[in-house]
Design a protein around this motif. Structure first.
Motif, PDB file in Angstrom:
ATOM      1  N   PHE A 240       0.843  -1.189   0.000  1.00  0.00           N
ATOM      2  CA  PHE A 240       0.000   0.000   0.000  1.00  0.00           C
ATOM      3  C   PHE A 240       0.884   1.247   0.000  1.00  0.00           C
ATOM      4  O   PHE A 240       1.857   1.338   0.754  1.00  0.00           O
ATOM      5  N   VAL A 241       0.547   2.200  -0.858  1.00  0.00           N
ATOM      6  CA  VAL A 241       1.350   3.415  -1.032  1.00  0.00           C
ATOM      7  C   VAL A 241       0.410   4.610  -1.162  1.00  0.00           C
ATOM      8  O   VAL A 241      -0.796   4.461  -1.281  1.00  0.00           O
ATOM      9  N   GLY A 242       1.000   5.817  -1.151  1.00  0.00           N
ATOM     10  CA  GLY A 242       0.221   7.033  -1.331  1.00  0.00           C
ATOM     11  C   GLY A 242       0.230   7.872  -0.075  1.00  0.00           C
ATOM     12  O   GLY A 242       1.272   8.078   0.547  1.00  0.00           O
ATOM     13  N   SER A 243      -0.931   8.352   0.331  1.00  0.00           N
ATOM     14  CA  SER A 243      -1.083   9.111   1.562  1.00  0.00           C
ATOM     15  C   SER A 243      -2.318   8.583   2.286  1.00  0.00           C
ATOM     16  O   SER A 243      -3.178   7.948   1.673  1.00  0.00           O
ATOM     17  N   TYR A 244      -2.410   8.862   3.578  1.00  0.00           N
ATOM     18  CA  TYR A 244      -3.465   8.208   4.351  1.00  0.00           C
ATOM     19  C   TYR A 244      -4.861   8.617   3.891  1.00  0.00           C
ATOM     20  O   TYR A 244      -5.824   7.865   4.049  1.00  0.00           O
TER      21      TYR A 244
ATOM     22  N   GLN B  79      13.638   2.495  -3.313  1.00  0.00           N
ATOM     23  CA  GLN B  79      13.122   3.280  -2.195  1.00  0.00           C
ATOM     24  C   GLN B  79      12.437   2.306  -1.248  1.00  0.00           C
ATOM     25  O   GLN B  79      12.526   1.096  -1.427  1.00  0.00           O
ATOM     26  N   CYS B  80      11.744   2.802  -0.240  1.00  0.00           N
ATOM     27  CA  CYS B  80      11.384   1.939   0.891  1.00  0.00           C
ATOM     28  C   CYS B  80      10.589   0.706   0.502  1.00  0.00           C
ATOM     29  O   CYS B  80      10.828  -0.384   1.026  1.00  0.00           O
ATOM     30  N   TRP B  81       9.618   0.831  -0.428  1.00  0.00           N
ATOM     31  CA  TRP B  81       8.814  -0.340  -0.773  1.00  0.00           C
ATOM     32  C   TRP B  81       9.641  -1.373  -1.528  1.00  0.00           C
ATOM     33  O   TRP B  81       9.355  -2.564  -1.458  1.00  0.00           O
ATOM     34  N   VAL B  82      10.677  -0.935  -2.242  1.00  0.00           N
ATOM     35  CA  VAL B  82      11.562  -1.865  -2.933  1.00  0.00           C
ATOM     36  C   VAL B  82      12.379  -2.642  -1.911  1.00  0.00           C
ATOM     37  O   VAL B  82      12.504  -3.877  -1.992  1.00  0.00           O
ATOM     38  N   TYR B  83      12.945  -1.938  -0.937  1.00  0.00           N
ATOM     39  CA  TYR B  83      13.683  -2.618   0.127  1.00  0.00           C
ATOM     40  C   TYR B  83      12.791  -3.636   0.842  1.00  0.00           C
ATOM     41  O   TYR B  83      13.201  -4.767   1.113  1.00  0.00           O
ATOM     42  N   ALA B  84      11.556  -3.217   1.144  1.00  0.00           N
ATOM     43  CA  ALA B  84      10.650  -4.107   1.875  1.00  0.00           C
ATOM     44  C   ALA B  84      10.264  -5.316   1.041  1.00  0.00           C
ATOM     45  O   ALA B  84      10.171  -6.443   1.554  1.00  0.00           O
TER      46      ALA B  84
ATOM     47  N   ILE C 279       4.569  -4.144   5.632  1.00  0.00           N
ATOM     48  CA  ILE C 279       3.747  -3.196   6.387  1.00  0.00           C
ATOM     49  C   ILE C 279       3.924  -1.796   5.811  1.00  0.00           C
ATOM     50  O   ILE C 279       5.048  -1.384   5.508  1.00  0.00           O
ATOM     51  N   THR C 280       2.835  -1.056   5.681  1.00  0.00           N
ATOM     52  CA  THR C 280       2.892   0.353   5.303  1.00  0.00           C
ATOM     53  C   THR C 280       2.389   1.201   6.463  1.00  0.00           C
ATOM     54  O   THR C 280       1.279   0.979   6.966  1.00  0.00           O
ATOM     55  N   ASN C 281       3.219   2.164   6.880  1.00  0.00           N
ATOM     56  CA  ASN C 281       2.844   3.114   7.927  1.00  0.00           C
ATOM     57  C   ASN C 281       2.639   4.474   7.261  1.00  0.00           C
ATOM     58  O   ASN C 281       3.588   5.087   6.775  1.00  0.00           O
ATOM     59  N   PHE C 282       1.395   4.936   7.216  1.00  0.00           N
ATOM     60  CA  PHE C 282       1.128   6.257   6.670  1.00  0.00           C
ATOM     61  C   PHE C 282       1.424   7.311   7.733  1.00  0.00           C
ATOM     62  O   PHE C 282       1.206   7.092   8.921  1.00  0.00           O
ATOM     63  N   GLU C 283       1.936   8.469   7.281  1.00  0.00           N
ATOM     64  CA  GLU C 283       2.389   9.527   8.198  1.00  0.00           C
ATOM     65  C   GLU C 283       3.477   8.968   9.119  1.00  0.00           C
ATOM     66  O   GLU C 283       3.358   8.971  10.341  1.00  0.00           O
ATOM     67  N   SER C 284       4.540   8.507   8.517  1.00  0.00           N
ATOM     68  CA  SER C 284       5.612   7.796   9.236  1.00  0.00           C
ATOM     69  C   SER C 284       6.730   8.772   9.596  1.00  0.00           C
ATOM     70  O   SER C 284       7.305   9.427   8.735  1.00  0.00           O
TER      71      SER C 284
ATOM     72  N   VAL D 108       8.459  13.665   8.478  1.00  0.00           N
ATOM     73  CA  VAL D 108       7.318  12.747   8.444  1.00  0.00           C
ATOM     74  C   VAL D 108       7.056  12.420   6.986  1.00  0.00           C
ATOM     75  O   VAL D 108       6.778  13.306   6.184  1.00  0.00           O
ATOM     76  N   TRP D 109       7.187  11.160   6.640  1.00  0.00           N
ATOM     77  CA  TRP D 109       6.954  10.712   5.270  1.00  0.00           C
ATOM     78  C   TRP D 109       5.465  10.437   5.082  1.00  0.00           C
ATOM     79  O   TRP D 109       4.775  10.002   6.007  1.00  0.00           O
ATOM     80  N   ASN D 110       4.979  10.667   3.865  1.00  0.00           N
ATOM     81  CA  ASN D 110       3.587  10.310   3.574  1.00  0.00           C
ATOM     82  C   ASN D 110       3.325   8.846   3.891  1.00  0.00           C
ATOM     83  O   ASN D 110       2.256   8.475   4.380  1.00  0.00           O
ATOM     84  N   PHE D 111       4.284   8.017   3.587  1.00  0.00           N
ATOM     85  CA  PHE D 111       4.203   6.609   3.973  1.00  0.00           C
ATOM     86  C   PHE D 111       5.617   6.055   4.048  1.00  0.00           C
ATOM     87  O   PHE D 111       6.543   6.591   3.442  1.00  0.00           O
ATOM     88  N   HIS D 112       5.775   5.020   4.826  1.00  0.00           N
ATOM     89  CA  HIS D 112       7.026   4.277   4.852  1.00  0.00           C
ATOM     90  C   HIS D 112       6.667   2.803   4.931  1.00  0.00           C
ATOM     91  O   HIS D 112       5.701   2.418   5.594  1.00  0.00           O
TER      92      HIS D 112
END
Length: 704
Positions: free
Chosen positions: A165-169, A271-276, A293-298, A325-329
């Motif tokens: 899951f990506v984007g913003s909350y 970037q983070c989703w690639v690493y994950a 796991i995706t943490n929005f407002e990380s 604070v990232w939109n997601f991590h």
């Protein structure tokens, strides 16, 4: 009578693999799970005499020894043994015997050599039977990675396809990720990652002896998936310039990345989703249950105080800060016991390969117990304080005046850590796991745990925390928050943004700022509004527009201020993340200030996969990729990539002709399914104006 000789043998992969849930590994080598018996067939030149003995020996590493648990000597017995490694004679037919080999449930994972020692007539001979690979075993109750629920084991160990899951909350989307842990060479590459780690190079014997522990293996892999300290798999890039590599958004899975690393070293870029995604692949490959796991407002807390400092000037422009604070991590969880911490800290553990902060001098994170994070036990290994800040830090906003002084605007205790998400078991739905990480916002428990965590941090020895080279700016010369009390003054007016959902690239973006007077007196409020393109880490790429407006608010009145950004305004500013941010710094005549912002995440252009015939294994299949151009201008230099386990080997790419404005393009491909069952086809399209539009189709392939 002649000496007893071994004339033939078989490690019985076709028998053992289904029982060990390893039949999908694309290898001719026997792959089994520890703590579970596997069979070996041996044929001799004659029957055994009572005085003749057989002994199996398993070795791992260059200098195996029983003392170091890298060699197991297993005399064949007719009854089951209680020793960690054992061999029993299961059955016989003529001169062929079937033996059952049982490995220790705490054995080192990796490649073993299996041999048979025959003692006959006072002479001993040893025959090498070949190599087998031993993995962690989530099906074995005494294994530290044991997972009780069978559907969960199927999802978190055996499923090769995931959702990230990506984007913003307030506007998130999902992308499929091909983990491909069973694909050709991936097991070899995963074991190679362990062999090339910093610890393995420093002391190979000590490193090997620790590979029986999932905590240790997970920690090594979280370091090796990034390239920062050890020429690991993925090189990060958050600059927006990917000319010397691959745009991170183009990746659809881990297989191509891992194979590229094996051939050429660190892969550009991720970037983070690639690493994950890559870390999930190698964890599942070795048998450690894992999910993304995706943490929005990380939040990213660099000064170890659980407070995230943000700075703005009087015009509402965001200033540099090392906190963010990232939109997601996106990170990983692995399922394992924590014998080092105690039984209450077992279960899901956070592992993160994105290079944010070093842990014991190396860029890695975890495994960190979710139970420790939720209860504020931030002093526990590994990196619990950092994860706590990611999901539950407090934001402190500051305004820098023209004279260089800073004024604290206000603190926000609820903005960090929203909609913490993962893929559901057995479907592509989203599951909210926020409650696993923290107590409900506004609850007494949440604030009590936050204060507990602050106290524990204050009692810990402060260590030097390095900046994340990926996220950029050095700390500005500005105050840092040390205590959340006393809180900054809360203005007696409120404000918030709204933006429509389901916006698409090419649409105009209609932001609306709502301001409300909460008093019984009239109020004058000035709003300085700024719209910028950003990447998902909230780093500003380019300013799009600015607007300042003063409004007169009657008692308890709410007004709204529209701010529209059209495609022509943002088309040369937007990045592959498709994110546009609106910020408003509002101030009334008393000097009370309020800051509010929102992120609009634009959906990509429509992409569709159409199949008009029944898919059958080993039979050519026609696939149409339909691309709709909603723009009032042509899309040129289009490039399409298609991949999917059992469909395309490896991936397939094609350059496409120009797609005219407001027209639809149909592109026909022929693929031949090589597997039966439920398979996925993934497509990625990029051009001069469109970044990484994606589509996928779940397809059932029938047998011939």
């Amino acid at each position: 009578m002649s000496s007893l000789l071994l004339t033939n043998w078989d490690l019985q992969r076709s028998v053992n693999a289904p029982l060990h849930k390893t039949k999908d590994y694309a290898t001719n080598q026997l792959v089994v799970r520890r703590g579970q018996s596997f069979s070996v067939s041996c044929t001799f030149n004659r029957d055994l005499k009572p005085e003749e003995t057989l002994t199996f020996i398993s070795d791992i590493g260059s200098s195996p020894s029983e003392a170091k648990n890298t060699r197991a000597v297993m005399p064949v017995s007719s009854t089951e043994s209680k020793t960690p490694w054992s061999a029993t004679s299961a059955s016989s037919s003529g001169t062929t015997r079937i033996f059952s080999i049982n490995s220790s449930v705490t054995a080192i994972i990796g490649r073993y050599q299996l041999s048979l020692r025959v003692t006959s007539g006072g002479l001993t001979s040893t025959k090498n039977l070949g190599e087998f690979c031993l993995l962690f075993n989530p099906w074995a109750q005494d294994d530290e990675v044991f997972m009780e629920d069978e559907p969960e084991r199927g999802e978190y160990v055996l499923n090769e396809m995931g959702v990230i899951f990506v984007g913003s909350y307030n506007s998130f989307s999902q992308r499929l990720w091909n983990y491909g842990q069973f694909q050709e060479k991936i097991l070899d590459i995963t074991l190679s990652l362990l062999d090339k780690s910093t610890d393995a190079k420093k002391d190979p014997a000590a490193d090997l002896s620790k590979r029986n522990g999932a905590v240790y293996v997970g920690r090594v892999l979280s370091a090796m998936v990034n390239s920062n300290n050890d020429r690991g798999v993925v090189l990060g890039n958050w600059s927006g310039n990917y000319s010397n590599g691959v745009n991170p958004s183009q990746w659809n899975g881990s297989v191509a990345i891992l194979r590229s690393w094996q051939l050429r070293g660190p892969v550009s870029y991720g970037q983070c989703w690639v690493y994950a995604g890559v870390l999930c692949t190698v964890l599942r490959c070795l048998g450690i249950p894992s999910r993304v796991i995706t943490n929005f407002e990380s939040a990213h807390d660099t000064n170890k105080n659980l407070l995230i400092d943000h700075y703005f000037d009087e015009g509402g422009n965001q200033l540099e800060s090392s906190d963010s604070v990232w939109n997601f991590h996106v990170w990983n969880e692995g399922w394992l016991k924590r014998k080092d911490l105690g039984t209450s800290y077992g279960g899901w553990q956070v592992l993160d390969a994105t290079p944010q902060e070093p842990s014991a001098g190396i860029f890695r994170l975890g495994p960190c117990s979710l139970a420790a994070v939720k209860e504020g036990d931030v002093n526990l290994e590994y990196d619990a304080y950092f994860v706590f800040a990611e999901v539950n830090g407090d934001i402190v906003n500051w305004m820098k005046s023209e004279d260089g002084s800073y004024a604290r605007i206000y603190s926000d205790q609820k903005a960090v850590g929203k909609l913490i998400s993962t893929k559901a078991v057995g479907s592509q739905n989203r599951v909210d796991v926020t409650d696993n990480y923290k107590y409900a916002e506004d609850s007494n428990e949440e604030r009590e745990i936050f204060e507990k965590a602050r106290r524990k941090l204050a009692n810990m020895t402060t260590s030097s925390i390095s900046m994340n080279p990926a996220s950029g700016p050095a700390r500005v010369s500005a105050p840092e928050s040390e205590d959340p009390e006393p809180p900054a003054p809360i203005p007696d007016f409120t404000g918030h943004w709204t933006v429509p959902e389901d916006l698409q690239v090419g649409d105009g973006i209609r932001f609306i700022l709502y301001l409300k007077n909460g008093t019984a007196e009239s109020k004058q409020v000035k709003a300085n509004m700024t719209v910028t393109s950003i990447i998902y880490t909230r780093e500003i790429v380019k300013e799009i527009t600015k607007k300042a407006e003063s409004v007169h608010l009657q008692p308890n009145e709410e007004v709204h201020i529209p701010l529209v950004v059209y495609y022509n305004d943002y088309k040369d500013a937007i990045t592959t993340d498709h994110m546009v941010q609106a910020v408003a710094l509002c101030m009334d005549e008393k000097g009370d200030r309020l800051l509010t912002r929102i992120v609009a995440t634009l959906n990509n252009i429509p992409l569709d996969i159409k199949i008009s015939e029944k898919p059958v294994v080993n039979r050519p299949l026609i696939v149409d990729i339909v691309i709709s151009n909603p723009l009032a201008e042509d899309i040129e230099h289009g490039h399409l990539v298609m991949e999917g386990n059992g469909f395309v080997k490896p991936s397939f790419s094609r350059t496409l002709p120009t797609i005219k404005a407001n027209e639809t393009s149909v592109n026909r491909f022929e693929v031949t399914p090589s597997k039966t069952g439920q398979l996925f086809l993934l497509v990625n399209f990029s051009s001069d104006k469109i970044f990484d539009a994606k589509a996928h189709e779940e397809i059932y392939v029938a047998a011939e």
